[in-house]
Write a protein that holds these residues in place. Structure first.
Motif, mmCIF file in Angstrom:
data_model
loop_
_atom_site.group_PDB
_atom_site.id
_atom_site.type_symbol
_atom_site.label_atom_id
_atom_site.label_comp_id
_atom_site.label_asym_id
_atom_site.label_seq_id
_atom_site.Cartn_x
_atom_site.Cartn_y
_atom_site.Cartn_z
ATOM 1 N N ARG A 1 0.945 -1.315 -0.033
ATOM 2 C CA ARG A 1 -0.030 0.046 -0.018
ATOM 3 C C ARG A 1 0.805 1.198 0.112
ATOM 4 N N ARG A 2 0.605 2.172 -0.914
ATOM 5 C CA ARG A 2 1.382 3.288 -1.101
ATOM 6 C C ARG A 2 0.267 4.597 -0.710
ATOM 7 N N SER A 3 0.825 5.805 -0.454
ATOM 8 C CA SER A 3 -0.009 6.735 0.035
ATOM 9 C C SER A 3 -0.899 7.214 -1.282
ATOM 10 N N ALA A 4 -2.019 7.916 -0.992
ATOM 11 C CA ALA A 4 -2.981 8.471 -2.182
ATOM 12 C C ALA A 4 -2.043 9.258 -3.031
ATOM 13 N N LEU A 5 -0.989 10.087 -2.212
ATOM 14 C CA LEU A 5 -0.566 11.202 -3.010
ATOM 15 C C LEU A 5 0.428 10.413 -4.014
ATOM 16 N N THR A 6 1.259 9.288 -3.517
ATOM 17 C CA THR A 6 2.053 8.424 -4.272
ATOM 18 C C THR A 6 1.422 8.145 -5.545
ATOM 19 N N ASN A 7 0.507 7.313 -5.206
ATOM 20 C CA ASN A 7 -0.443 7.052 -6.362
ATOM 21 C C ASN A 7 -0.838 7.651 -7.469
ATOM 22 N N LEU A 8 -1.049 9.002 -6.905
ATOM 23 C CA LEU A 8 -1.469 10.094 -8.185
ATOM 24 C C LEU A 8 -0.321 10.343 -8.835
ATOM 25 N N TRP A 9 0.737 10.430 -8.110
ATOM 26 C CA TRP A 9 2.006 10.722 -8.710
ATOM 27 C C TRP A 9 2.472 9.866 -9.560
ATOM 28 N N ARG A 10 2.113 8.601 -9.489
ATOM 29 C CA ARG A 10 2.413 7.419 -10.380
ATOM 30 C C ARG A 10 1.540 7.610 -11.897
ATOM 31 N N ILE A 11 0.671 8.456 -11.774
ATOM 32 C CA ILE A 11 -0.073 8.568 -12.931
ATOM 33 C C ILE A 11 0.866 9.392 -13.995
ATOM 34 N N LYS A 12 1.652 10.075 -13.836
ATOM 35 C CA LYS A 12 2.794 10.566 -14.546
ATOM 36 C C LYS A 12 3.292 9.825 -15.736
ATOM 37 N N LYS A 13 3.594 8.602 -15.502
ATOM 38 C CA LYS A 13 3.808 7.753 -16.617
ATOM 39 C C LYS A 13 2.883 7.794 -17.874
ATOM 40 N N TYR A 14 1.706 7.904 -17.529
ATOM 41 C CA TYR A 14 0.850 8.184 -18.660
ATOM 42 C C TYR A 14 0.810 9.543 -19.176
ATOM 43 N N LEU A 15 1.385 10.491 -18.455
ATOM 44 C CA LEU A 15 1.420 12.145 -18.952
ATOM 45 C C LEU A 15 2.612 11.931 -19.752
ATOM 46 N N TYR A 16 3.551 11.299 -19.817
ATOM 47 C CA TYR A 16 4.905 11.501 -20.459
ATOM 48 C C TYR A 16 4.623 11.560 -22.154
ATOM 49 N N PRO A 17 3.963 10.814 -22.798
ATOM 50 C CA PRO A 17 3.732 10.643 -24.031
ATOM 51 C C PRO A 17 3.073 12.150 -24.543
ATOM 52 N N TYR A 18 2.576 12.898 -23.636
ATOM 53 C CA TYR A 18 1.705 14.189 -24.170
ATOM 54 C C TYR A 18 2.621 15.313 -23.503
ATOM 55 N N ARG A 19 3.732 15.161 -23.180
ATOM 56 C CA ARG A 19 4.596 16.186 -22.552
ATOM 57 C C ARG A 19 4.649 17.495 -23.384
ATOM 58 N N PHE A 20 4.744 17.415 -24.684
ATOM 59 C CA PHE A 20 5.018 18.650 -25.611
ATOM 60 C C PHE A 20 3.507 19.495 -25.546
ATOM 61 N N ARG A 21 2.472 18.513 -25.588
ATOM 62 C CA ARG A 21 1.130 19.226 -25.700
ATOM 63 C C ARG A 21 1.089 20.014 -24.259
ATOM 64 N N LEU A 22 1.502 19.125 -23.128
ATOM 65 C CA LEU A 22 1.248 19.751 -21.882
ATOM 66 C C LEU A 22 2.123 21.119 -21.709
ATOM 67 N N ALA A 23 3.219 20.900 -22.160
ATOM 68 C CA ALA A 23 4.013 22.112 -22.265
ATOM 69 C C ALA A 23 3.306 23.370 -22.922
ATOM 70 N N LEU A 24 2.918 23.202 -23.992
ATOM 71 C CA LEU A 24 2.192 24.246 -24.856
ATOM 72 C C LEU A 24 1.084 24.743 -23.921
ATOM 73 N N LEU A 25 0.387 23.877 -23.291
ATOM 74 C CA LEU A 25 -0.758 24.067 -22.407
ATOM 75 C C LEU A 25 -0.598 25.097 -21.394
ATOM 76 N N TRP A 26 0.580 24.715 -20.535
ATOM 77 C CA TRP A 26 1.017 25.530 -19.475
ATOM 78 C C TRP A 26 1.453 26.869 -19.897
ATOM 79 N N THR A 27 2.017 26.875 -21.197
ATOM 80 C CA THR A 27 2.548 28.175 -21.500
ATOM 81 C C THR A 27 1.303 29.118 -21.737
ATOM 82 N N MET A 28 0.270 28.613 -22.431
ATOM 83 C CA MET A 28 -1.188 29.195 -22.546
ATOM 84 C C MET A 28 -1.667 29.685 -21.151
ATOM 85 N N VAL A 29 -1.642 28.813 -20.198
ATOM 86 C CA VAL A 29 -2.125 29.063 -18.925
ATOM 87 C C VAL A 29 -1.436 30.438 -18.447
#
Ligand SMILES: Nc1ncnc2c1ncn2[C@@H]1O[C@H](COP(=O)(O)OP(=O)(O)OP(=O)(O)O)[C@@H](O)[C@H]1O
Ligand SMILES: [Mg+2]
Length: 601
Positions: free
Chosen positions: A20-48
């Protein structure tokens, strides 16, 4: 009555896998699925970021317009300010639109990726896992929990970062305009923080308990949908409705409890923020009256402070979303962290279908279901020669289905071993093994696809000839007369078939594979005597050079087999030709005659 306990409604704590890991750790582990979208996300953050800057440039401009052109009565200058402010507003709006669109599509894509990964993982988990978990709980994880995670990444997280960024910039601006007033605003952060902390501690367990209950409700609904015939036939509609209502009421209560925690914190937030505005307005007016602060600066200050309300309110919302996403990630990783119990051993060998002779040996095989102290198999020894057909007979509940689930590794023995051509089947590649050893079960499950797709499930490269041949063997040629022949959709979303029709299709599906070892669990139980005879005659042909293990209930089916094994009290109590056993084993005579009476009746 059995209907009260179709399946234990509580998902016990022990169902969670160990690490069992903490809920926060588990949410952090989702980053693996964000990685393929890193460029789109970077663009997104710039717009933000641009969004924030565009939005926060407006209040100082308004302040400057009041202190400049407005108090000077300079109309031309005012137009310039108005033009800049309008342009900034428009840019802000367009940027927001584009960002929202990107944000949503990206989040949806990420959600779809995680869902696919979760589904794939569920497929790899062994049947025992699926027995243990309620379908509704799994459904809730694949649907609503992933939705929560998406909403967090698409909404909550963006809000969080925006809020923090805005708060920092606004506080800077406030300090720049009038530091004494800014201190009042900063001081209000202390009670806000305290409320936030309290919220965090109460909301997390409340959200978890609501999400778990949501799974219970899905389970209850799903069970009723699947069991609607049985429920109606037994006249237990009202009882099931009451049971469902109870679960639904519990879900409502837990939802209300969660919302109460949220609204209590939010109203606290609002009260504090409004009080701070009141204080600034009072003190600021005094300063304006004394001439130490301009009207324009006070206006800009209040406008910025109002702009600060939004991040403050959003932070409550963000925490709620973040919390829900954390518990959702927890629940999703409960599944991801469950390792498939049945998997390739290191160094597992590939099997060449052509090289398999098909000798199947059970050596002292023991088996107990997980979380069950009863040992169903207590040392089964059985040797099936290549090409031989062995029938397995035994009383109902004696473990026949359990026994025949072992050669294709739907379950692994808890003791002893099973050899295929002298190799422990656990040393063979799973994917391979299952195309060599094919099983058809009594409860024939067909999928919502065409007849053709259902038939070719075990061997996608099968051609028309193979399918027709298998249909002939299983006496399932009725499918050719369906409205669209082999392309007719069947299963839950298609044409309904009778029990016997389904069973024959499932048999055909197993025969299509042309496996080296064919395992049939009572393949003819739903057929009338006449059809059974036809299938048997055709099957005999197939079984001639295939090793087969066939569970039988009726004496007539025993005729298919070269030899019969009698399963009794977890062991093979007798083994030999049917005629031999009829003479030497009273137990065997007992089992078969009990069945034939049933047939005769
Ligand atoms: N998935 C399971 N989890 C736990 N126990 C199970 C499971 N499946 C079967 N059992 C238990 O194992 C025992 C043997 O069941 P099994 O289905 O192998 O009997 P069977 O000989 O095939 O019976 P039948 O002739 O009625 O089909 C039963 O007592 C049953 O309760
Ligand atoms: Mg059975």
């Amino acid at each position: 009555m059995g209907s009260e306990r179709l399946k234990t409604p509580e998902l016990s704590e022990t169902d969670s896998p160990p690490p069992r890991r903490s809920a926060l750790t588990n949410l952090w582990r989702i980053k693996k699925y964000l990685y393929p979208y890193r460029f789109r996300l970077a663009l997104l953050w710039t717009m933000v970021l641009l969004n924030i800057i565009a939005g926060l440039a407006i209040p100082p401009l308004v302040g400057a317009a009041i202190d400049g052109p407005i108090s000077d009565g300079d109309l031309r200058g005012l137009w310039v300010f108005a033009g800049i402010i309008a342009a900034l507003g428009a840019a802000d709006a367009i940027l927001q639109l584009v960002r929202r669109y990107m944000q949503t599509t990206t989040a949806m894509a990420i959600e779809a990726d995680i869902r696919a990964a979760l589904y794939e993982h569920l497929q790899r988990l062994h049947t025992g896992f699926h027995d243990r978990w309620q379908t509704g709980q799994l459904l809730a994880r694949v649907t609503s929990d992933l939705g929560m995670i998406r909403r967090f990444f698409a909404g909550g997280l963006v809000f969080a970062i925006t809020s923090i960024g805005m708060t920092v910039i606004i506080l800077g601006q406030l300090l720049f305009i009038e530091w004494r007033l800014a201190l009042i605003v900063a001081a209000s952060a202390v009670p806000l923080f305290l409320i936030g902390r309290k919220f965090f501690m109460g909301y997390l367990p409340a959200a978890r308990s609501e999400q778990d209950q949501s799974g219970e409700v899905s389970s209850a609904a799903e069970e009723s949908a699947l069991g609607i015939r049985a429920i109606k036939a037994l006249g237990r509609g009202p009882l099931m409705a009451a049971r469902f209502e109870k679960e639904a009421a519990e879900l409502r209560d837990r939802g209300v409890r969660k919302s109460l925690i949220a609204s209590r914190s939010w109203s606290g937030y609002d009260a504090i923020a409004t009080a701070a505005i009141g204080a600034v307005l009072t003190l600021g007016s005094v300063m304006v009256a004394r001439g130490t602060l301009s009207v324009g600066d006070l206006t800009a200050f209040i406008m910025l402070q109002l702009a600060l309300l939004w991040p403050i309110e959003a932070s409550g919302w963000v925490m709620a979303h973040g919390n829900e996403a954390m518990t959702a990630a927890d629940r999703v990783y409960e599944v991801f962290d469950t390792e498939p119990a049945i998997r390739d051993r290191p160094g597992a060998k590939a099997v060449d279908r052509g090289a398999i002779r098909g000798e199947l040996v059970f050596e002292g095989v023991r088996f107990a279901y997980e979380d069950d102290s009863r040992e169903i198999l207590r040392g089964v020894d059985l040797r099936v020669q290549p090409g031989e057909t062995v029938a397995v007979a035994g009383r109902t509940g004696s473990g026949k289905t359990t026994l025949v689930s072992l050669p294709s590794r739907l379950n692994d023995p808890t003791g002893g071993r099973i050899l295929l051509d002298g190799t422990d089947i656990r040393d063979l590649r799973l994917a391979n093994l299952r195309s060599v050893v094919t099983t058809a079960f009594e409860e024939a499950t067909l999928f919502s696809m065409s007849v053709r797709e259902n038939l070719a499930l075990g061997r996608p490269d099968a051609d028309e000839g193979d399918l027709l041949e298998a249909l002939r063997v299983a006496q399932a040629e009725f499918v050719l007369d369906l409205p669209y022949g082999l392309d007719t959709r069947i299963g839950e979303q298609g044409l309904s078939l009778s029990g016997g029709q389904r069973q024959r299709l499932a048999l055909a599906r197993a025969v299509v594979v042309k496996p080296a070892v064919l395992v049939l669990d009572d393949p003819l139980s739903a057929l009338d005597v006449h059809t059974e005879e036809l299938v048997e005659r055709a099957l005999e042909h197939v079984l001639q050079d295939t090793t087969a293990l066939v569970v039988v209930h009726r004496p007539s089916t025993v005729a298919l087999a070269d030899r019969v094994a009698l399963l009794h009290e977890g062991r093979i109590a007798a083994f030999g030709r049917h005629s031999e056993l009829m003479r030497t084993s009273p137990e065997y005579v007992d089992v078969l005659s009990a069945e034939s009476e049933e047939v005769a009746a």
